[in-house]
Enzyme design. Sequence first.
Site, mmCIF file in Angstrom:
data_model
loop_
_atom_site.group_PDB
_atom_site.id
_atom_site.type_symbol
_atom_site.label_atom_id
_atom_site.label_comp_id
_atom_site.label_asym_id
_atom_site.label_seq_id
_atom_site.Cartn_x
_atom_site.Cartn_y
_atom_site.Cartn_z
ATOM 1 N N LYS A 11 5.570 42.641 -39.766
ATOM 2 C CA LYS A 11 4.707 42.637 -40.961
ATOM 3 C C LYS A 11 3.995 43.971 -41.097
ATOM 4 O O LYS A 11 3.854 44.724 -40.126
ATOM 5 C CB LYS A 11 3.668 41.506 -40.895
ATOM 6 C CG LYS A 11 2.643 41.594 -39.741
ATOM 7 C CD LYS A 11 1.439 42.480 -39.977
ATOM 8 C CE LYS A 11 0.515 42.533 -38.768
ATOM 9 N NZ LYS A 11 -0.420 43.646 -38.730
ATOM 10 N N ASP A 136 -2.274 36.059 -35.345
ATOM 11 C CA ASP A 136 -1.234 36.397 -36.337
ATOM 12 C C ASP A 136 -0.019 35.476 -36.260
ATOM 13 O O ASP A 136 0.872 35.574 -37.107
ATOM 14 C CB ASP A 136 -0.735 37.836 -36.116
ATOM 15 C CG ASP A 136 -1.708 38.889 -36.634
ATOM 16 O OD1 ASP A 136 -2.648 38.527 -37.363
ATOM 17 O OD2 ASP A 136 -1.509 40.080 -36.310
HETATM 18 P P1 ATP Z 1 -0.528 43.314 -33.771
HETATM 19 O O1 ATP Z 1 -0.047 43.915 -35.065
HETATM 20 O O2 ATP Z 1 -0.488 41.805 -33.754
HETATM 21 O O3 ATP Z 1 -1.797 43.925 -33.249
HETATM 22 P P2 ATP Z 1 1.060 45.065 -32.237
HETATM 23 O O4 ATP Z 1 2.260 45.433 -33.039
HETATM 24 O O5 ATP Z 1 -0.088 46.040 -32.271
HETATM 25 O O6 ATP Z 1 0.585 43.656 -32.684
HETATM 26 P P3 ATP Z 1 2.675 44.192 -30.051
HETATM 27 O O7 ATP Z 1 3.946 44.914 -30.367
HETATM 28 O O8 ATP Z 1 2.629 42.741 -30.308
HETATM 29 O O9 ATP Z 1 1.423 44.895 -30.739
HETATM 30 O O10 ATP Z 1 2.391 44.517 -28.513
HETATM 31 C C1 ATP Z 1 1.135 44.517 -27.909
HETATM 32 C C2 ATP Z 1 1.333 44.322 -26.389
HETATM 33 O O11 ATP Z 1 1.735 42.963 -26.184
HETATM 34 C C3 ATP Z 1 2.443 45.172 -25.795
HETATM 35 O O12 ATP Z 1 1.927 46.333 -25.202
HETATM 36 C C4 ATP Z 1 3.127 44.262 -24.788
HETATM 37 O O13 ATP Z 1 2.796 44.588 -23.453
HETATM 38 C C5 ATP Z 1 2.622 42.850 -25.060
HETATM 39 N N1 ATP Z 1 3.720 41.904 -25.419
HETATM 40 C C6 ATP Z 1 3.869 40.682 -24.931
HETATM 41 N N2 ATP Z 1 4.954 40.076 -25.476
HETATM 42 C C7 ATP Z 1 5.509 40.941 -26.316
HETATM 43 C C8 ATP Z 1 6.662 40.894 -27.173
HETATM 44 N N3 ATP Z 1 7.461 39.826 -27.231
HETATM 45 N N4 ATP Z 1 6.905 41.969 -27.941
HETATM 46 C C9 ATP Z 1 6.082 43.048 -27.895
HETATM 47 N N5 ATP Z 1 5.009 43.155 -27.092
HETATM 48 C C10 ATP Z 1 4.708 42.117 -26.316
#
Ligand code: ATP
Length: 286
Positions: A11, A136
């Site tokens: 998203k 989320d």
């Molecule tokens: P948001 O937009 O919800 O803040 P994000 O894109 O900033 O999410 P994610 O890619 O979800 O962040 O990753 C944040 C942390 O979550 C990563 O550093 C990772 O260690 C952990 N994590 C746990 N499961 C997953 C997964 N399936 N995919 C990605 N990261 C994951």
Amino acid sequence: MQTITRKAYAKINLALDVVRRLENGYHEVRMIMQTVDLYDELTFQKTEGGISLTVDTTAVPADQSNLIYKAATLLLDSAGVTDGVSVHLQKNIPVAAGMAGGSTDAAATLLGLNELFGLHYTKEELKALGVKIGADVPYCIQGGTALAEGIGEILSPLPAPPAAHLLIAKPDIDVSTAFVYRNLHLEAVTKHPDIDGMIAALHAQDLKGITDRLGNVLETVTVPAYPVIAQIKEKMISHGAQGALMSGSGPTVFGIFEREEDAQGAAEEIRTQGLAGQVFVTVFGT
Ligand code: ATP
């Protein structure tokens, strides 16, 4: 059916406002969420017991801290399933990027295992489970275009924006969501996005009305700390983007273009100038 595959869509936030800090440390938000056509792929296979996970990259953990593992445990325990599952994740969504990569994998796991084990949970029941994993996750189960309120879990569907081309660029820096919220000084934020105006523009199918109202209060933290975010935004605008904004807590930047050639031109320059390592030209998803 013993094996199924599911796409887990990323998203962006067309608008992100923080209303106030809550006693429990969470923040009350108002956000316009939009699915994009960029996705991870998850394959689920029934096994005799236990949960196992493999991931095609070392960028995310393959252990119990992975949100896929948490989602599988939660669903199978709540349904009393004694069979197990092995999951393989093909990761395409930039990690720690503000694109809900982990949350969408958790959502796809709840949806996929509901189908694989024939559990017949409704989407609303899956959302109620999902919010225990992350704010989320309910939105990722629903997808499309939506207003998200509360901590992000109170959802109102909205019309999808008119078709456009999207450029998504993730610079090679790590920005932790906790750092961004810790350093957000709400009292000093003078400009809040016009979320109600954007909702009206979505209903009117007015792309310019939408791009004129792109806004994210978290940029007040990240843009001064990481100048590359502003550089990428400027590059997109100079190549004809109607608007450009950081998604979520960053550092990913997206630009909205009417012409695909302009998005490709900006992508090329962002890559060659080394402003971002992960660059995608895509469209809105549903
Ligand atoms: P948001 O937009 O919800 O803040 P994000 O894109 O900033 O999410 P994610 O890619 O979800 O962040 O990753 C944040 C942390 O979550 C990563 O550093 C990772 O260690 C952990 N994590 C746990 N499961 C997953 C997964 N399936 N995919 C990605 N990261 C994951």
